[in-house]
Design a protein around this motif. Structure first.
Motif, PDB file in Angstrom:
ATOM      1  N   GLY A 169      -2.623  -0.809  13.979  1.00 48.96           N
ATOM      2  CA  GLY A 169      -2.940  -1.875  13.038  1.00 48.96           C
ATOM      3  C   GLY A 169      -3.852  -1.364  11.941  1.00 48.96           C
ATOM      4  O   GLY A 169      -4.618  -0.420  12.131  1.00 48.96           O
ATOM      5  N   SER A 170      -3.761  -1.995  10.777  1.00 47.81           N
ATOM      6  CA  SER A 170      -4.567  -1.566   9.646  1.00 47.81           C
ATOM      7  C   SER A 170      -4.809  -2.738   8.712  1.00 47.81           C
ATOM      8  O   SER A 170      -3.933  -3.584   8.528  1.00 47.81           O
ATOM      9  N   VAL A 171      -6.020  -2.786   8.149  1.00 48.40           N
ATOM     10  CA  VAL A 171      -6.321  -3.689   7.037  1.00 48.40           C
ATOM     11  C   VAL A 171      -6.904  -2.828   5.924  1.00 48.40           C
ATOM     12  O   VAL A 171      -7.710  -1.925   6.173  1.00 48.40           O
ATOM     13  N   LYS A 172      -6.475  -3.100   4.685  1.00 46.64           N
ATOM     14  CA  LYS A 172      -6.888  -2.266   3.569  1.00 46.64           C
ATOM     15  C   LYS A 172      -7.041  -3.123   2.319  1.00 46.64           C
ATOM     16  O   LYS A 172      -6.201  -3.976   2.039  1.00 46.64           O
ATOM     17  N   ALA A 173      -8.115  -2.879   1.583  1.00 44.46           N
ATOM     18  CA  ALA A 173      -8.342  -3.532   0.298  1.00 44.46           C
ATOM     19  C   ALA A 173      -8.620  -2.446  -0.732  1.00 44.46           C
ATOM     20  O   ALA A 173      -9.337  -1.475  -0.446  1.00 44.46           O
TER      21      ALA A 173
END
Length: 944
Positions: free
Chosen positions: A641-645
């Motif tokens: 899983g990954s979250v990126k801004a």
């Protein structure tokens, strides 16, 4: 009574017996030369790497006067160089180079050597080398975590790209089906528009046409019925040419055109053939700006239509006075009615016109025109049309039946143009076709329902349509079926803005025989889309400010089954666009089963974007796999899983986490397990990425946990105690006391690595306020704080090397009172033999001793010898028949000294091991299998 032997002699009978001669006797002594016994080889040679060298130990040879010769060589065969002789069963070789050597230990007794025993050993690096290695190892671990983080981030970014590709693929699949359905709708609409426009002048008509044909190879039946009603005149002709029998004065380039059955045919030419009207038409270009013509196509000529003109003032034929003629929609007979609207020849007076239909005219491929009219539309009421065509044909091995039905109505009101998209229109079109041949059967059905309504100044207000297509086909190798339905609605607000919505549902089923075997496939595409187009969207002038927006969903289901595998797949996308802002969610679910494996995957991606400026992505992948092949069985389960801004080109932040569980059993029964999890945090503020996180893995034998972080804090709720790990050091505090271990804290010039003292924080920790400290140079200080009238200083070393080991306590300040100094030494050496039986450890000659010198130094005075003491010990043997045998050799001793002289001048004490012996210990079955050594030398000074 004592029994005696008697000899009886008869006297007087015979002579006396003669005595036997005595046997000679010889001495048994004679000189013999001494032969010493054979010297056995050394057994149980064990090299033990220690700091800056290697300690070699061996079992004693059971002969008196044995001396051991130690030699060193670069290979097991030598050449050998003698480096030491000893009567002890150990030798410490000092070498910090890390070079691999071979050592040969040869026992000699009174000059007679035994067999040499060879052992390989690599001396440990020096302490500085070990420090450097540790630094490299720490950096390698950090670099590995960073590399893992970058690799995981790349995988996560790849999943984001994959989610976007899925979105594009689903949209492309939906768009392809939608375009095909729109083409079907457009074709039926154009066909109906052509019929309606062609019948504008009719008030009422009923047409019935029938055709039959019969031969030995073909049978054909065709029926066409048409009912049309109109009111009013729809077109006001200023000039019209019918070409019934003559060319009506029209000419052409190359040769003059010809007339055949009321059709004007331009002459054959290979370059831009045209026909030209008679001159002096005197047509007012401001009043009459429309042209209508009925054209027929023969063969397959390529359309390239233009209308040119000259005026009374400008007699030059050029491209500035030219209008394109739109490509017609041909009927089954190749005939179409064409409109050319709003011709830009005003305000002049039109003198003549030219018509070009294609780039060339040939014998078998050419265009003809039935009539040409120039004029203007006039108000009319409307047209209603009912048209039905049925056809049945059998030719050779083909049988075909088709039926086409059209219901169309239009209401023109005051509209004078020919653009039917601005006329209230209702349309129903149905087409059915069935065809059977020797190797194929197919059937197709198409239905179209459409309604359009203009409003206000003529702009299209509403348009709604339903298009449905169904197909079925079967042959010797395959069977296909498809059903597609498209529903759309469109509404402008009369000010250049348009809103629309479209729903699509398409189902396909296919079974076919391929070279690889029988394959069955199924697919369903469902979409729903809403769109708004702003009149000035994208403008950058004073009109700017409006936006286009779009909201849509697409779902694609796919199933495949054949002789090798079965697969089911679902792709779903939800999108929303408003100007430069875009958002979307994509999900893929995939399951595959084969003869040796099964796997499943779920991928979810969430995306938000300000086009060209900023984006935010979240993605999660679940994947499982089970496989059974010749190598064994493997089961794997993974999550990533990954979250990126990200602000494009300026800054980014990303969190990547993953889990993996894997079990593998090989064909020979070996089992391997792995459980792994990680969390990586990556932030880039414009100066390059900074990476932190943790990794943990478990292979069933050991659990490894690694952290990469600038700080790590655990604080109690009351904040009076806690623990923090930051900037390379660990700090633990409770009330008024703190302990700090690590680097980078306190006074950096002091190089502190271990601190215990008052809770003044990490930055204020110094040697002067410490109760205990250790630094990066290897120095240590225990004490320095006065408590209850006692001043205590202590040092300790745990090096396992005996002779040569030393440690220093101080220098430290005193209060001038007596100092009680205790120097103590202890050593434990355990040997283990993992065997069973009657053999065991045996203690031999010698004894355990360790001689220690103690030195005293006062401030800057020379160091002086203070005293010497000997620590002694013995051997404790425990032999077990059914378990491992152990032999514990121990040393122990201490001396207490009083130092009350020299007042309060600084003190320093040093202890050094100057000699050591060890009692022989050996195992009857040979060398031992393992050993442990623990040693401690300490100095404690207490001033009361």
């Amino acid at each position: 009574m004592l029994a005696r032997k008697l000899t009886l002699v008869e006297i007087g009978v015979g002579a006396l017996p003669s005595p036997s001669p005595a046997a000679p006797r010889y001495s048994t002594w004679f000189p013999v030369a001494y032969r010493p016994p054979e010297v056995p080889p050394v057994d149980g040679v064990v090299p033990n790497p220690v700091a800056d060298g290697v300690l070699i130990e061996w079992n004693p040879v059971d002969q008196a006067g044995v001396i051991y010769v130690i030699e060193r060589g670069p290979s097991p065969q030598g050449p050998w160089t003698e480096i030491y002789r000893t009567v002890e069963t150990r030798y410490l070789y000092s070498d910090g180079s890390g070079t691999k050597w071979w050592f040969r230990i040869t026992p000699t007794v009174r000059g007679k050597p035994g067999s040499g025993s060879v052992v390989e050993a690599t001396p440990s690096p020096t302490t500085s080398d070990l420090i450097e290695q540790q630094e490299r190892l720490a950096k390698e671990i950090a670099d590995r975590i960073e590399a893992d983080a970058i690799e995981a981030a790349a995988r996560a970014d790849g999943l984001v790209d994959a989610a976007r590709d899925l979105l594009a693929e689903a949209a492309l699949r939906q768009q392809g089906v939608s375009d095909a359905m729109e083409a079907i709708t457009e074709e039926a609409q154009h066909r109906a528009d052509g019929d309606l426009n062609e019948r504008l002048a009719r008030e009422a008509a009923i047409t019935l046409e029938a055709e039959t044909r019969q031969s030995d190879v073909e049978s054909l039946s065709r029926a066409l019925s048409e009912i049309v009603a109109g009111s009013g005149t729809q077109f006001d002709s200023r000039k019209i040419w019918y070409f019934d029998t003559t060319a009506d004065g029209w000419t052409g380039n190359g040769s003059d055109p010809t007339v055949t059955d009321g059709w004007l045919r331009p002459a054959n030419a290979s370059e831009a053939p045209w026909v030209q009207s008679p001159p002096a038409l005197e047509i007012d270009g401001s009043a009459y700006r429309f042209a209508k013509l009925r054209v027929k196509r023969v063969g397959t000529p390529v359309w390239n239509g233009y209308l040119q003109w000259i005026t009374a003032e400008d007699q030059n034929w050029d491209v500035d006075k030219r209008a394109p003629i739109p490509k017609p929609l041909w009927d089954d007979n190749g005939v179409a009615t064409v409109d050319v609207a709003d011709i830009a020849w005003w305000p002049g007076e039109v003198d003549a016109v030219r018509l070009q239909f294609g780039d060339e005219q040939a014998v078998a491929n050419y265009f003809m025109v039935d009539w040409v009219a120039i004029g203007r539309p006039t108000p009319g009421a409307g047209v209603a049309l009912v048209q039905e065509e049925a056809r049945a044909r059998v030719a050779g091995d083909v049988a075909e039946a088709s039926k086409r039905e059209t219901l169309a109505a239009q209401l023109r009101g005051d509209y004078e143009g020919t653009d039917l998209s601005q006329i209230a229109t209702g349309l129903f079109a149905a087409e059915r076709d069935a065809r059977v041949s020797a190797d194929e059967a197919s059937a197709t059905a198409i239905e179209i329902v459409q309604a359009r309504m203009p409003v206000g100044d003529g702009a299209l207000a509403t348009e709604a349509s339903v298009t449905e297509e169904r197909q079925a086909r079967a042959d010797g190798d395959s069977a296909n079926a498809q059903a597609t339905q498209l529903i759309s609605a469109r509404l402008p607000d009369g000010d250049g803005k348009v809103a629309s919505v479209e729903a699509l549902d398409s189902v396909t089923a296919k079974v076919e025989q391929t070279e690889q075997g029988l394959v069955s496939m199924g697919e369903r595409v469902t979409s729903l889309n809403a769109q708004f187009d702003g009149e000035h969207a994208g403008d950058d002038d004073w009109n700017a400010g409006e936006s286009d927006w779009n909201a849509g969903t697409v779902t694609v289901f796919t199933v495949i089954a054949d002789g090798d595998h079965a697969q089911a797949k679902k792709v779903e996308a939800v999108t929303a666009d408003f100007g430069d802002f875009k958002a979307g969610v994509t999900e893929q679910i995939d399951a595959i089963a084969e003869d040796v494996s099964a796997q499943a995957q779920q991928l979810v991606g969430v995306h938000a974007e300000l086009e060209g400026k900023a984006s935010a992505d979240a993605v999660n992948q679940l994947r499982t796999r089970v496989e059974h092949n010749a190598d064994g069985i493997t089961a794997v389960s993974e999550q990533l899983g990954s979250v990126k801004a990200e602000v494009d080109g300026k800054a980014s932040a990303q969190v990547v986490q993953g889990m993996q569980a894997q079990v593998q059993q090989t064909a020979d029964g070996l089992t391997q397990v792995l459980a792994k999890a990680f969390l990586h945090l990556i932030a880039d503020g414009g100066n390059g990425p900074l990476i932190g996180g943790m990794e943990i893995d478990n292979d069933g034998r050991v659990v490894n946990t690694r952290f990469l972080s600038s700080t790590f804090q655990i604080i109690a709720p009351g904040a009076d105690r806690g623990m923090e790990w930051r900037d390379g050091y660990l700090r633990v505090w409770n009330g008024a006391a703190q302990r700090i271990i690590g680097t980078g804290f306190g006074n950096t010039m002091e190089g502190l690595m271990d601190y215990f003292g008052p809770n003044v924080g990490a930055g204020a920790a110094t040697k002067s306020n410490a109760v205990m400290w250790m630094d990066s140079a290897g120095n240590a200080y225990w004490g320095g704080a006065l408590a209850a009238g006692v001043l205590r200083n202590a040092v300790q070393t745990t090096s396992v090397v005996m002779t040569g080991t030393q440690l220093v306590c101080g220098p430290f300040s005193t209060n001038g009172r007596n100092k009680n100094v205790v120097v103590s030494f202890s050593r434990q050496h355990r040997r283990i033999k993992s065997t069973q039986g009657q053999d065991g450890f045996v203690a031999g000659a010698g004894q355990n001793t360790c001689t220690i010198n103690v030195y005293r130094k006062v401030e800057n005075d020379p160091e002086t010898f203070w005293t010497q003491f000997v620590a002694r010990g013995g051997v404790n043997i425990n032999n077990e028949r059914d378990g491992p045998d152990t032999a514990d050799a121990g040393w122990g001793g201490a001396i207490t000294l009083n130092d009350g002289a020299d007042g309060s001048r600084q003190r320093q004490y040093r202890a050094e091991i100057v000699g050591a012996t060890e009692q022989d210990v050996y195992h009857q079955s040979g060398s031992f299998t393992g050993q442990t050594i623990e040693q401690s030398l300490s100095i404690v000074s207490v001033e009361t």
